[in-house]
Design an enzyme around this catalytic site. Structure first.
Site, PDB file in Angstrom:
ATOM      1  N   TYR A  52      97.723 -29.193 -66.733  1.00  0.00           N
ATOM      2  CA  TYR A  52      98.478 -29.395 -65.203  1.00  0.00           C
ATOM      3  C   TYR A  52      97.863 -28.211 -64.363  1.00  0.00           C
ATOM      4  CZ  TYR A  52     102.145 -29.150 -61.629  1.00  0.00           C
ATOM      5  OH  TYR A  52     102.603 -28.805 -60.382  1.00  0.00           O
ATOM      6  N   GLY A  59     102.615 -31.529 -58.995  1.00  0.00           N
ATOM      7  CA  GLY A  59     104.176 -32.314 -58.693  1.00  0.00           C
ATOM      8  C   GLY A  59     103.790 -33.673 -59.442  1.00  0.00           C
ATOM      9  N   HIS A  82     100.453 -26.934 -48.723  1.00  0.00           N
ATOM     10  CA  HIS A  82     101.530 -26.138 -48.887  1.00  0.00           C
ATOM     11  C   HIS A  82     102.029 -25.237 -47.885  1.00  0.00           C
ATOM     12  CE1 HIS A  82     101.245 -28.690 -52.570  1.00  0.00           C
ATOM     13  NE2 HIS A  82     102.318 -27.891 -53.366  1.00  0.00           N
TER      14      HIS A  82
END
Length: 501
Positions: A52, A59, A82
């Site tokens: 990940y 997400g 972001h």
């Protein structure tokens, strides 16, 4: 020099860096751990393992595999996408605390950051470059993504920053300080933004101010006690030892110490049998606030020395664990608790202000006016205090009880810890203004009684108040007086050591 290793940073050291311009460096042994965890990430990319945030999206995109050739592009896209916080910029001291806390978390050696990126972060802190970070936009899980992304933009030469008092493009701020931006490698963008350092930085600054305010409240309350000829029997040790909260006993002893030598205080029956609760229960209320501060400090110390990334890299085993240390619930609770405690410091102070100005509750000139009737004196200062206290009641509503799912319900429970921290900071700021009003009113009343009758400690306190605010000899606007005294209380020595002893 403050040396970071990710596990031993103290709040006093944070204050040294922020207020005393102490420089920072990473300990040698920490660099060893940092490089080992980075080697794990490089190996994952080379081998094409599915991990990940390293070789996947973020997400809800965690199942989307990213090729090795796109690993760097993934990280810069993360930072840019972001960085969407809004609102007024966070104060420079708070932003510098964010830089310090993020550097300390990365120095722990579980983030997979490169040495070059972490070195630039520390160099930015030492050069006193302040990235421009909007204050609104964090859910407090997955950490403080939006505000930390604005911090990370500076490191790649984007965004904006304040340097030597000038607002500049990020790249220009770095250039003027003799620094160069970095190119983010695999996982580095995530390592920079997945953490709780915005809420914790706001919380640390609020705590340091709150700790100071709670101590000042004891001194100012003592001056009010003299102005109102308060009864000192209630501060005697016996009545507090039978309800042995250490903080309650501490405050009672502190008040007695401050009032030593006063010719204005009274004993039971000399003028009246009992004082009102806002005088009589100072140890119980102020002491309970000290309990709140103890709890908050404990949580902040743990958080500023924690690894709050996702995923975490464990070089001893080669494991990369995708967990949830970014979740800000412990800080959310602590900040809500801090806000409630400091709201009460202001609340009881406002009640003492009322007793100082209300002619039905004392034998002083009405509203401490130089010419009651023709001049209103301190009448409306109590209105202002009441307004601030009422605002605090709204701000003290716990943010931590709220949660709104995000990222297509993958991130389905969030802490709202950054909102809680911002609210707590606002309450503390309001508290300084309320206590400034009490100090102004108490000083005026004490001089009416006779400054020469004050205890030595409160006479010094009166002199400090008068160094910022002159006596009221005729009606004038008090706004500037209140703001000026509140600022002075935050920044000047203000007998803190004497009050503590």
């Amino acid at each position: 020099m403050i040396r970071l290793d990710g596990g031993s940073l103290a709040l006093e050291q944070v204050a040294q860096v922020i207020y005393s311009k102490e420089q920072v460096e990473i300990r040698d042994e920490a660099w060893t751990k940092i490089k080992r965890s980075r080697a794990v990430i490089d190996s994952i990319v080379e081998q094409g393992q599915k991990v990940y945030g390293v070789t996947t999206g973020f997400g809800k995109f965690s199942d989307t595999v990213i090729s090795a050739k796109d690993a760097e592009r993934l990280q810069i896209n993360l930072i840019r996408s972001h960085a969407c916080a809004v609102g007024e910029p966070l104060p420079p001291d708070t932003v510098r605390t964010m830089l310090l806390l993020r550097a300390n978390a990365l120095a722990k050696g579980y983030s997979g950051i490169t040495a070059s990126a972490l070195k630039l972060l520390v160099d930015v802190l030492n050069a006193r470059i302040v990235p421009l970070i909007p204050s609104q936009g964090s859910l407090g899980a997955s950490g403080d993504l939006a505000p930390l992304s604005h911090l990370a933009l500076l490191l790649v030469g984007e965004g904006e920053a304040i340097y030597q008092g000038e607002r500049l493009p990020g790249a220009e701020a770095l250039r003027r300080a003799g620094l160069k931006p970095v190119t983010l490698k695999a996982k580095e963008g995530l390592a920079l933004i997945n953490g709780t350092q915005a809420m914790t930085a706001i919380g640390v600054m609020a705590y340091l101010d709150a700790q100071r305010l709670a101590l000042l409240a004891d001194g100012i309350a003592a001056l009010t006690l003299e102005a109102l000829r308060g009864i000192t029997d209630v501060f005697a040790p016996d009545s507090h030892l039978v309800r042995p909260y250490p903080e309650q006993c501490l405050v009672a002893g502190r008040i007695l110490g401050i009032l030593k030598g006063s010719s204005l205080t009274t004993v039971q029956g000399e003028i009246r049998i009992q004082d009102a609760y806002s005088l009589r229960c100072i140890p119980q209320v102020h002491g309970a606030v000290q309990q709140v501060l103890t709890y908050v400090k404990e949580k902040l110390l743990i958080e500023i020395n924690s690894a709050t990334d996702n995923p975490l890299v464990f070089p001893d085993t080669g494991q990369v664990i995708s967990g949830g240390n970014f979740h800000g619930q412990p800080i959310a609770f602590a900040m809500d608790f801090l806000g409630i405690g400091m709201a009460e410091i202001a609340s009881i102070s406002e009640r003492r202000i009322e007793r100082l100005v209300n002619p039905q509750l004392n034998d002083l000139p009405a509203f401490l006016s130089p010419d009651p009737g023709l001049q209103s004196g301190m009448m409306i200062t109590q209105y202002t205090a009441a307004s601030l206290v009422s605002e605090n009641k709204t701000l003290a509503h716990p943010a931590s009880v709220d949660s709104i799912p995000s990222s297509a319900n993958q991130e389905d429970h969030v802490s709202m810890g950054t909102t809680a921290a911002r609210q707590a900071a606002a309450i503390v700021d309001n508290g300084y203004k309320v206590l400034a009003i009490e100090a102004i009113c108490a000083a005026q009343a004490a001089e009416i009684r006779g400054a020469e009758l004050l205890a030595p400690a409160t006479r010094k306190l009166l002199n400090l108040i008068r160094s910022a605010v002159p006596p009221l000899t005729e009606d004038r606007s008090m706004s500037g007086d209140i703001e000026r005294l509140a600022r002075s209380m935050k920044t000047q020595d203000w007998l803190l050591e004497e009050i503590q002893s």
